[in-house]
Each structure stands twice: as structure tokens, then as C-alpha cells.
Design a protein around this motif. Structure first.
Motif, PDB file in Angstrom:
ATOM      1  N   GLY A 184      17.749  71.895  30.627  1.00 52.28           N
ATOM      2  CA  GLY A 184      17.425  70.614  31.113  1.00 52.28           C
ATOM      3  C   GLY A 184      17.431  70.309  32.479  1.00 52.28           C
ATOM      4  N   ASP A 185      16.283  71.328  33.065  1.00 52.68           N
ATOM      5  CA  ASP A 185      16.524  71.602  34.497  1.00 52.68           C
ATOM      6  C   ASP A 185      16.338  70.416  35.626  1.00 52.68           C
ATOM      7  OD1 ASP A 185      13.918  71.190  33.777  1.00 52.68           O
ATOM      8  OD2 ASP A 185      13.150  72.979  34.896  1.00 52.68           O
ATOM      9  N   GLY A 186      15.532  69.245  35.251  1.00 51.27           N
ATOM     10  CA  GLY A 186      15.177  68.128  35.815  1.00 51.27           C
ATOM     11  C   GLY A 186      16.373  67.369  35.917  1.00 51.27           C
ATOM     12  N   VAL A 187      17.223  67.356  35.022  1.00 52.53           N
ATOM     13  CA  VAL A 187      18.303  66.477  34.925  1.00 52.53           C
ATOM     14  C   VAL A 187      19.393  67.063  35.803  1.00 52.53           C
ATOM     15  CG1 VAL A 187      20.220  65.330  33.891  1.00 52.53           C
ATOM     16  CG2 VAL A 187      17.915  65.390  32.619  1.00 52.53           C
ATOM     17  N   GLU A 188      19.656  68.448  35.600  1.00 56.52           N
ATOM     18  CA  GLU A 188      20.598  69.304  36.226  1.00 56.52           C
ATOM     19  C   GLU A 188      20.334  69.057  37.930  1.00 56.52           C
ATOM     20  OE1 GLU A 188      21.354  73.220  35.284  1.00 56.52           O
ATOM     21  OE2 GLU A 188      21.137  73.735  37.413  1.00 56.52           O
ATOM     22  N   GLN A 189      18.916  69.214  38.311  1.00 52.81           N
ATOM     23  CA  GLN A 189      18.591  69.243  39.828  1.00 52.81           C
ATOM     24  C   GLN A 189      18.878  67.857  40.455  1.00 52.81           C
ATOM     25  OE1 GLN A 189      14.536  69.485  41.558  1.00 52.81           O
ATOM     26  NE2 GLN A 189      14.892  71.600  40.740  1.00 52.81           N
ATOM     27  N   ALA A 190      18.758  66.696  39.500  1.00 51.67           N
ATOM     28  CA  ALA A 190      18.913  65.574  40.217  1.00 51.67           C
ATOM     29  C   ALA A 190      20.297  65.165  40.584  1.00 51.67           C
ATOM     30  CB  ALA A 190      18.173  64.386  39.099  1.00 51.67           C
ATOM     31  N   PHE A 191      21.060  65.861  39.637  1.00 56.26           N
ATOM     32  CA  PHE A 191      22.799  65.373  40.080  1.00 56.26           C
ATOM     33  C   PHE A 191      23.258  66.506  40.605  1.00 56.26           C
ATOM     34  CE2 PHE A 191      21.104  62.531  36.789  1.00 56.26           C
ATOM     35  CZ  PHE A 191      21.303  61.105  37.475  1.00 56.26           C
ATOM     36  N   GLU A 192      22.751  67.559  41.222  1.00 55.15           N
ATOM     37  CA  GLU A 192      23.428  68.767  41.524  1.00 55.15           C
ATOM     38  C   GLU A 192      24.302  68.597  42.763  1.00 55.15           C
ATOM     39  OE1 GLU A 192      20.478  71.622  42.846  1.00 55.15           O
ATOM     40  OE2 GLU A 192      19.827  70.508  44.630  1.00 55.15           O
ATOM     41  N   SER A 193      24.237  67.367  43.448  1.00 55.91           N
ATOM     42  CA  SER A 193      25.150  67.181  44.654  1.00 55.91           C
ATOM     43  C   SER A 193      26.143  66.072  44.299  1.00 55.91           C
ATOM     44  CB  SER A 193      24.248  66.882  45.848  1.00 55.91           C
ATOM     45  OG  SER A 193      23.578  68.080  46.068  1.00 55.91           O
ATOM     46  N   THR A 194      26.359  65.706  43.317  1.00 56.34           N
ATOM     47  CA  THR A 194      27.346  64.825  42.832  1.00 56.34           C
ATOM     48  C   THR A 194      28.473  65.223  41.727  1.00 56.34           C
ATOM     49  OG1 THR A 194      27.732  62.489  42.055  1.00 56.34           O
ATOM     50  CG2 THR A 194      25.901  63.632  41.082  1.00 56.34           C
ATOM     51  N   ASP A 195      29.640  64.768  41.938  1.00 52.51           N
ATOM     52  CA  ASP A 195      30.511  65.315  40.961  1.00 52.51           C
ATOM     53  C   ASP A 195      30.840  64.152  39.899  1.00 52.51           C
ATOM     54  OD1 ASP A 195      31.764  63.174  42.577  1.00 52.51           O
ATOM     55  OD2 ASP A 195      33.433  64.504  43.089  1.00 52.51           O
ATOM     56  N   ARG A 196      29.767  62.934  39.902  1.00 46.70           N
ATOM     57  CA  ARG A 196      30.145  61.851  38.926  1.00 46.70           C
ATOM     58  C   ARG A 196      29.308  62.302  37.891  1.00 46.70           C
ATOM     59  NH1 ARG A 196      28.798  56.511  41.680  1.00 46.70           N
ATOM     60  NH2 ARG A 196      29.624  55.939  39.787  1.00 46.70           N
ATOM     61  N   VAL A 197      28.432  63.142  37.807  1.00 48.31           N
ATOM     62  CA  VAL A 197      27.544  63.638  36.783  1.00 48.31           C
ATOM     63  C   VAL A 197      27.680  65.154  36.317  1.00 48.31           C
ATOM     64  CG1 VAL A 197      25.348  63.953  35.585  1.00 48.31           C
ATOM     65  CG2 VAL A 197      25.744  61.969  37.043  1.00 48.31           C
ATOM     66  N   MET A 198      28.251  65.248  35.302  1.00 47.85           N
ATOM     67  CA  MET A 198      28.198  66.719  34.674  1.00 47.85           C
ATOM     68  C   MET A 198      27.034  67.141  33.946  1.00 47.85           C
ATOM     69  SD  MET A 198      31.051  69.236  34.121  1.00 47.85           S
ATOM     70  CE  MET A 198      30.680  70.914  33.393  1.00 47.85           C
ATOM     71  N   THR A 199      26.403  68.299  33.878  1.00 46.30           N
ATOM     72  CA  THR A 199      25.259  68.549  33.171  1.00 46.30           C
ATOM     73  C   THR A 199      25.678  69.592  32.288  1.00 46.30           C
ATOM     74  OG1 THR A 199      24.106  69.664  34.811  1.00 46.30           O
ATOM     75  CG2 THR A 199      23.785  67.312  34.465  1.00 46.30           C
ATOM     76  N   LEU A 200      25.380  69.540  30.867  1.00 52.22           N
ATOM     77  CA  LEU A 200      25.569  70.860  30.073  1.00 52.22           C
ATOM     78  C   LEU A 200      24.490  70.992  29.295  1.00 52.22           C
ATOM     79  CD1 LEU A 200      27.497  72.879  28.378  1.00 52.22           C
ATOM     80  CD2 LEU A 200      28.515  70.863  27.293  1.00 52.22           C
ATOM     81  N   SER A 201      23.989  72.222  29.207  1.00 42.66           N
ATOM     82  CA  SER A 201      22.596  72.524  28.466  1.00 42.66           C
ATOM     83  C   SER A 201      22.856  73.996  27.633  1.00 42.66           C
ATOM     84  CB  SER A 201      21.199  72.617  29.271  1.00 42.66           C
ATOM     85  OG  SER A 201      20.247  72.758  28.623  1.00 42.66           O
ATOM     86  N   TYR A 202      22.582  73.751  26.386  1.00 45.39           N
ATOM     87  CA  TYR A 202      22.266  74.783  25.292  1.00 45.39           C
ATOM     88  C   TYR A 202      20.859  75.145  25.323  1.00 45.39           C
ATOM     89  CZ  TYR A 202      27.113  73.670  24.268  1.00 45.39           C
ATOM     90  OH  TYR A 202      28.345  73.214  24.361  1.00 45.39           O
TER      91      TYR A 202
END
Ligand code: ZLV
Ligand code: CA
Ligand code: ZN
Length: 397
Positions: A184-202
Motif C-alpha cells: 500500500g505505497d500510496g497511503v504510506e507515502q501520503a502520511f509519511e510525515s505524521t504520527d497521526r496515521v500508522m500504516t501496516l501493509s502485508y
């Protein structure tokens, strides 16, 4: 139906605009919006619509999409047609169109398509925000590769990012989990600079026989977002790279171990789960060997945390199995058990018949369809879990 009391359990809302089905990427393209027709028909044939609230959301507006996407990119998307496009023009390639594989073709009604599936994700997020539902479902969304100024991997507009942004207006922390076979690269990248979203992709990660990386080529275990200690997003991406042929037991074990640790540590106020069905056995593009109930276990497990939950679709390239899976997962949400034998009054019943392993049933054995040798060993998975739990320590600051 049987009285005036509010039923026990969760209130579930289903957000779907049937106009989305009529869009075609092209006859040889693996993405078939028609799989959504099959999904909806299966859900209706099992009577699941009586256990949830159905909504027919409007399309998202240009302004709503511009909350994440660049306006120049949206202008391009809005006006491009198969008739007026010029593949020679630089912007065409810059915006992620064309290329040798043409993953993201220009087709008639492209703008309507992207605003329909995005409108449904925004509407679903809204229904969680205003307390109308505990679980909101949009099977037409989940297009996790789209970037703010480019299309990528069949995804033009990132409805997930838009929905998370909307959830962030009233939630301090949102956890995004992605079980599509792709990263899920697009979602990860969009929030890479915030601690208010954590992304976890399998996802599947690694090279094929010809030494080409599995798309999109990112998402190794050591990719945790920015490493600069002053970056608030540090450590807020977690990637679980898996190999071909992973089976039900291995996947459910690693999913519950890692996801359980992430939820305990991050303590999200809301969860978004992308349920890409290309992680099933027998998928046209995927390489995993999951059965429908193992995929659905991920939904059950996430549901057990009792947080506002947004469920969205994603990939899935064997349409009958996509429909089966998302129907099963809809049933999981409303706590219904479904008969294995498909309802006889099901329209398109033919689409589910005449298969090698279990035509005419909801839960065929997918293990042996287009078999992929299991390249995941106990030891490799143990190491990934160990590394993942270690990565979580970055959240301590
Ligand atoms: O499921 O396959 O591998 C969310 C989602 O995650 C590539 N694209 C690109 C990079 C160079 N390659 C092209 C290789 C093409 C192989 C043949 C296709 C046949 C027709 C049309 C598309 C494909 C295809 N494209 C298979 N895999 C790709 C990926 C993109 C995968 C996107 C997954 C989207 C909805
Ligand atoms: Ca994934
Ligand atoms: Zn995928």
C-alpha cells in the motif's frame, strides 16, 4: 424486523453507487469493475441487505478530491478522454499514464469512475464520524497506489487517503491496515510525515523468475518511513514482506501476531482496513494461497477491537472469488453465517458454476487453484515477526 428494539451487535452501513460497475478499463485489462456487480448480487441473494443500512452515495466533487490531490493533476484527469489524449505529451507520462504496461489506461467515463468510488469512501468515513455506523463498507474503493499527482497500478485517485484525512478531522490516531497482495505505497507515502496515521501493509515482496520485482517493488521490512529523528512520522509505517504461496495458517498467525501488537501499542481511535482480494489463492495477479475464510479472519480479528472501522475493497482479479470474499466479509460484519450452497435465485449463478474446486458454493477450496509453491518457511516468518516487533519500538520516541 421482529420488533422495535435496536438489534444487538454492530451497526453496519454499506456504501455503494451501482454506476461504478459500468466502467471498463479495456477488455484485456485485469481490473474488472464488473466484479462489483457480482459482489452486490451475492450480498443481496443472501439477504444481507436486511442486516445493514444501504446508502447510495453521490460522487466526490473536484474540491473534495483536491484535499489530497494536486489541482493540475485533477484538471488533467477530469478532461482526458480516449479521443483527446496525446501519448506524446510529457504530462501524460508525468501523471502516470502510458508506459509499456499501460497499467492506467484512459477510458470513457474515467472522471465519473474515480469520483464515484471516492465519493463512496468519503461517505462511508462520514457515517463513522457522525456515529451512524460502527462499521462502514465500500467495496468499490481501496485504490492504494494513487499518488497526489500521479496515477499508478490501476489507481487514479486515492480514496483511502481522502477517507483517512476525513477521519482525522475528529480522530487523533488512525490505523491503516492493508491485506491486498500489493504494497500500500500510496497511503504510506501520503502520511509519511505524521504520527497521526500508522500504516501496516502485508504483501508479496521480491523478484520473479526473470528478476523483475513484484509491483510496486517497495515495502521491505526495513522500510519504516523517514528515519530522521525530528520527523514525526518516524516508525509509523510497518511493512510485512511475504513470499509466494503463503498458506492460511501462516498468514493468519502473522497477521494476528503483528496486528495485535500494533493495535496494542498505537491504540488507534479508528481503523481502516483495505481488503484487496488478490491475496487469495487462484488470483490472476496474486501469488498467495489464501482461502476465503482466512482472508475473512483478518476482518473478524480487526472487528474484535471495537473501534470505528472502515472496510474498503482494493485489488482482486478473479471476479467470482472477489465477490465470494467480500460477501463473506460483509456477513462477518453483521455477524451472519452463510450457507455454503449458493442461493438458487442468484442472478449470474453461472459465474460461480463449473469450477474445478467447488462450483456452486460460497467457500470453494482455493489452495490448489493456480498453485504457487510455498516459499515461506517457519524460520523466515519468525524473523519477520521479530524484526516487525523491533520496528515498533521506534514508536516509543
Ligand atoms: O491490486 O500483467 O507490474 C490495487 C492493486 O494493488 C506492473 N504493474 C508494471 C511495472 C512494469 N509492469 C508491467 C508488467 C505487466 C505484466 C502483465 C498485466 C496485464 C495487463 C494489464 C496489467 C497487468 C499487470 N500490471 C499486472 N501487474 C501489473 C502491475 C500493477 C499492479 C497493480 C495492482 C493494483 C487495485
Ligand atoms: Ca498489502
Ligand atoms: Zn493488489
Amino acid at each position: 424486523v421482529y420488533g422495535i428494539e435496536k438489534p444487538q451487535g454492530y451497526s453496519v452501513s454499506f456504501h455503494y453507487n451501482p454506476l461504478v460497475e459500468y466502467h471498463h478499463f479495456g477488455s484485456s485489462h485485469p481490473m474488472k469493475p464488473w466484479r462489483l456487480t457480482l459482489t452486490k448480487q451475492l450480498i443481496l441473494a443472501y439477504g444481507l441487505e436486511y442486516a445493514m443500512e444501504l446508502h447510495e452515495p453521490r460522487s466526490a466533487s473536484f474540491e473534495e478530491l483536491a484535499i489530497f490531490h494536486d489541482r493540475e493533476y485533477l484538471d488533467f484527469l477530469k478532461h482526458i478522454t480516449p479521443q483527446n489524449m496525446d501519448p506524446e505529451k510529457e504530462e501524460y507520462l508525468n501523471f502516470g499514464f502510458g508506459g509499456e504496461s499501460n497499467d492506467c489506461p484512459v477510458f470513457d467515463g474515467l472522471w465519473d469512475y474515480v469520483s464515484l468510488y471516492s465519493g463512496a469512501s468519503l461517505h462511508a468515513a462520514n457515517s463513522l464520524l457522525n456515529g451512524q455506523s460502527d462499521i462502514a463498507i465500500n467495496w468499490s474503493g481501496g485504490l492504494h497506489h494513487a499518488k497526489k499527482n500521479a496515477a499508478s497500478g490501476f489507481c487514479y485517485v486515492n480514496d483511502i487517503v481522502l477517507a483517512i484525512q476525513h477521519l482525522l478531522t475528529q480522530n487523533q490516531r488512525v490505523l491503516y491496515i492493508d491485506i491486498d497482495v500489493h504494497h500500500g505505497d500510496g497511503v504510506e507515502q501520503a502520511f509519511e510525515s505524521t504520527d497521526r496515521v500508522m500504516t501496516l501493509s502485508y504483501h508479496k515482496y521480491g523478484m520473479d523468475r526473470n528478476n523483475y520485482p513484484f509491483f510496486p517493488g517497495t515495502g521491505n521490512i526495513n522500510e519504516m518511513g523517514p528515519t530522521d529523528p525530528s520527523n514525526r512520522g518516524k516508525g509509523h509505517s510497518l511493512n510485512i514482506p511475504l513470499d509466494d504461496g503463503i498458506d492460511d495458517d501462516q498468514y493468519t498467525w502473522i497477521f494476528k501476531t503483528v496486528t495485535g501488537a500494533v493495535v496494542a501499542k498505537y491504540n488507534p481511535n479508528a481503523i481502516v482496513l483495505q481488503c484487496g482480494a488478490d491475496s487469495l489463492g487462484g488470483d490472476r495477479l496474486g501469488k498467495f494461497n489464501l482461502n476465503i475464510k482466512a482472508h475473512g479472519f483478518c476482518v473478524e480479528f480487526i472487528k474484535s477491537f471495537n473501534r470505528p472501522l472502515l472496510l474498503i475493497g482494493g485489488g482482486g482479479y478473479t471476479p467470482r472469488n472477489v465477490a465470494r470474499t467480500w460477501c463473506h466479509e460483509t456477513a462477518v460484519c453483521v455477524d451472519a453465517q452463510l450457507h455454503n450452497h449458493l442461493p438458487t435465485h442468484l442472478p449470474y449463478l453461472q459465474a460461480f458454476q463449473g469450477e474445478e474446486n467447488g462450483g456452486g458454493v460460497l467457500y470453494p477450496d482455493l489452495h490448489n487453484t493456480k498453485r504457487h509453491e510455498n516459499a515461506n518457511t517457519r524460520q523466515k516468518l519468525d524473523n519477520i515477526v521479530k524484526q516487525a516487533l523491533e520496528n515498533l519500538r521506534y514508536l516509543d520516541g
